[in-house]
Design an enzyme around this catalytic site. Structure first.
Site, PDB file in Angstrom:
ATOM      1  N   THR A 136       0.552  -0.874  -0.297  1.00 41.43           N
ATOM      2  CA  THR A 136      -0.017   0.023   0.276  1.00 41.43           C
ATOM      3  C   THR A 136       0.394   1.451   0.065  1.00 41.43           C
ATOM      4  O   THR A 136       2.262   1.221   0.512  1.00 41.43           O
ATOM      5  CB  THR A 136      -1.065   0.029   1.932  1.00 41.43           C
ATOM      6  OG1 THR A 136      -1.400   1.676   1.407  1.00 41.43           O
ATOM      7  CG2 THR A 136      -0.258  -0.129   2.612  1.00 41.43           C
ATOM      8  N   TYR A 189      -2.111  -0.091  10.095  1.00 43.48           N
ATOM      9  CA  TYR A 189      -2.302  -0.658   8.401  1.00 43.48           C
ATOM     10  C   TYR A 189      -1.520  -0.484   8.014  1.00 43.48           C
ATOM     11  O   TYR A 189      -0.828  -1.274   7.233  1.00 43.48           O
ATOM     12  CB  TYR A 189      -3.883   0.007   7.918  1.00 43.48           C
ATOM     13  CG  TYR A 189      -3.462  -0.120   6.611  1.00 43.48           C
ATOM     14  CD1 TYR A 189      -3.753  -1.645   5.890  1.00 43.48           C
ATOM     15  CD2 TYR A 189      -3.420   1.063   5.442  1.00 43.48           C
ATOM     16  CE1 TYR A 189      -4.003  -2.069   5.132  1.00 43.48           C
ATOM     17  CE2 TYR A 189      -3.453   0.123   4.351  1.00 43.48           C
ATOM     18  CZ  TYR A 189      -3.629  -1.354   3.660  1.00 43.48           C
ATOM     19  OH  TYR A 189      -3.491  -1.249   2.627  1.00 43.48           O
TER      20      TYR A 189
END
Length: 330
Positions: free
Chosen positions: A117, A142
């Protein structure tokens, strides 16, 4: 040879399965169906319901199928949830990826493509496209959990006969142009998904998290990439690894950004409906401006995206939402 797709019943994974099957690949899917759907899977794919940390199940899959590559999507992806529940994110995204990588090494699987990501970058220092050599400063559990897995994969590949490609996603949106797959998760937080649901009356309002960012209209700017183009980047990465390519990390985005209000206006225009909007406080972990420099993906993978158009992305997402509505009305 077979490709194991973890999280293959989820949003991006289900598109990947279709892309692989379109190329004539033998596809095996492992998914615990926590956010994915059995009905979303292409019927030709071989399916195992279970967890990527189940070493016994992985051993049985590797024994039953000639897996030469893993495309790893399984994990948790909601930034605010990672802030409120970090241990779940470190478990799902890092600890369980450790188990998967270890099982792959033990079975002699030679290739892996990892779903990472742009959150590993945090907020870039400048409002300019971010390249892979930018500082890695994740601002949420995350992003940190994904970065830890990137490091694990890098170090494992240095010690074992494993080559990998890490793809750092920017903002994935849209649905399969042929209507075979789309974002179906209830309560999803992806902006385009939420805006389309609001336009179709499935949500009472759309919340905008902050309008005081240092951007032209005060809202965050993101690089939105169509999910089918992203699946194609994985396919190109797989082909490159099989051809003897070395390990690689590459961004996946279009190199230009749209603000939250740009997206809201686009959804309203294409749907022909005004969206009820509520402005609320900033959300923890949200960066101001995140746009990709995807030069490596284009040059090293030979990736040529074909859906670089916000109207196309939103139109495909709206079409999928209408399809879901008909499906749920049956």
């Amino acid at each position: 040879m077979a490709v194991l797709v973890t999280g293959g019943a989820g949003y991006i994974g289900s598109h990947m399965v279709w892309s692989l099957l379109d190329e004539g690949e033998d596809v095996v899917v492992l998914d615990r169906l926590s956010t994915g759907f059995r009905w979303a899977l292409a019927p030709e794919a071989k399916f195992y319901e279970g967890d990527i940390a189940d070493r016994g199940l992985l051993a049985r899959i590797f024994e039953a199928h000639a897996v030469d590559a893993i495309i790893h999507f399984a994990g948790s992806v909601v930034v605010p949830d990672s802030v409120s529940d970090p241990l779940t994110y470190y478990n799902n995204n890092t600890v369980k990826s450790h188990a998967l990588i270890a099982a792959a090494v033990e079975a002699g699987v030679p290739h892996m493509v990892f779903s990472s990501t742009a959150a590993v970058y945090g907020t870039p220092q400048q409002a300019a496209p971010v390249a892979e050599d930018a500082a890695l400063k994740p601002e949420s559990p995350y992003g940190a959990s994904k970065l830890m897995t990137e490091i694990m994969l890098r170090d494992t590949a240095a010690a074992h006969p494993l080559t990998y490609t890490t793809l750092r996603y920017f903002n994935v949106a849209g649905a399969d142009p042929r209507g075979r797959a789309g974002q179906s998760t209830a309560g999803a937080t992806h902006l385009i998904k939420v805006a389309c649901e609001t336009a179709l009356g499935r949500r009472s309002k759309l919340q905008i998290y902050g309008t005081d960012y240092p951007t032209p209209d005060g809202t965050c700017i993101r690089d939105y990439i169509h999910v089918s183009d992203l699946a194609d980047a994985h396919l190109k990465a797989l082909q490159r690894l099989r051809a003897g390519g070395s390990s690689l990390t590459a961004n996946c985005g279009y190199g230009r950004g749209f603000s939250v209000l740009d997206v809201v206006d686009c959804v309203a225009r294409l749907s022909g409906r005004d969206l009820p909007v509520e402005t609320v406080a900033r959300r923890p972990g949200d960066a101001t401006f995140v746009v990709a420099d995807a030069s490596i993906a284009r040059h090293e993978l030979g990736w040529q995206p074909v859906h670089d158009d916000l109207d196309f992305i939103v139109r495909s997402a709206l079409d999928w939402e209408e399809h879901l509505g008909k499906r749920n009305d049956r």
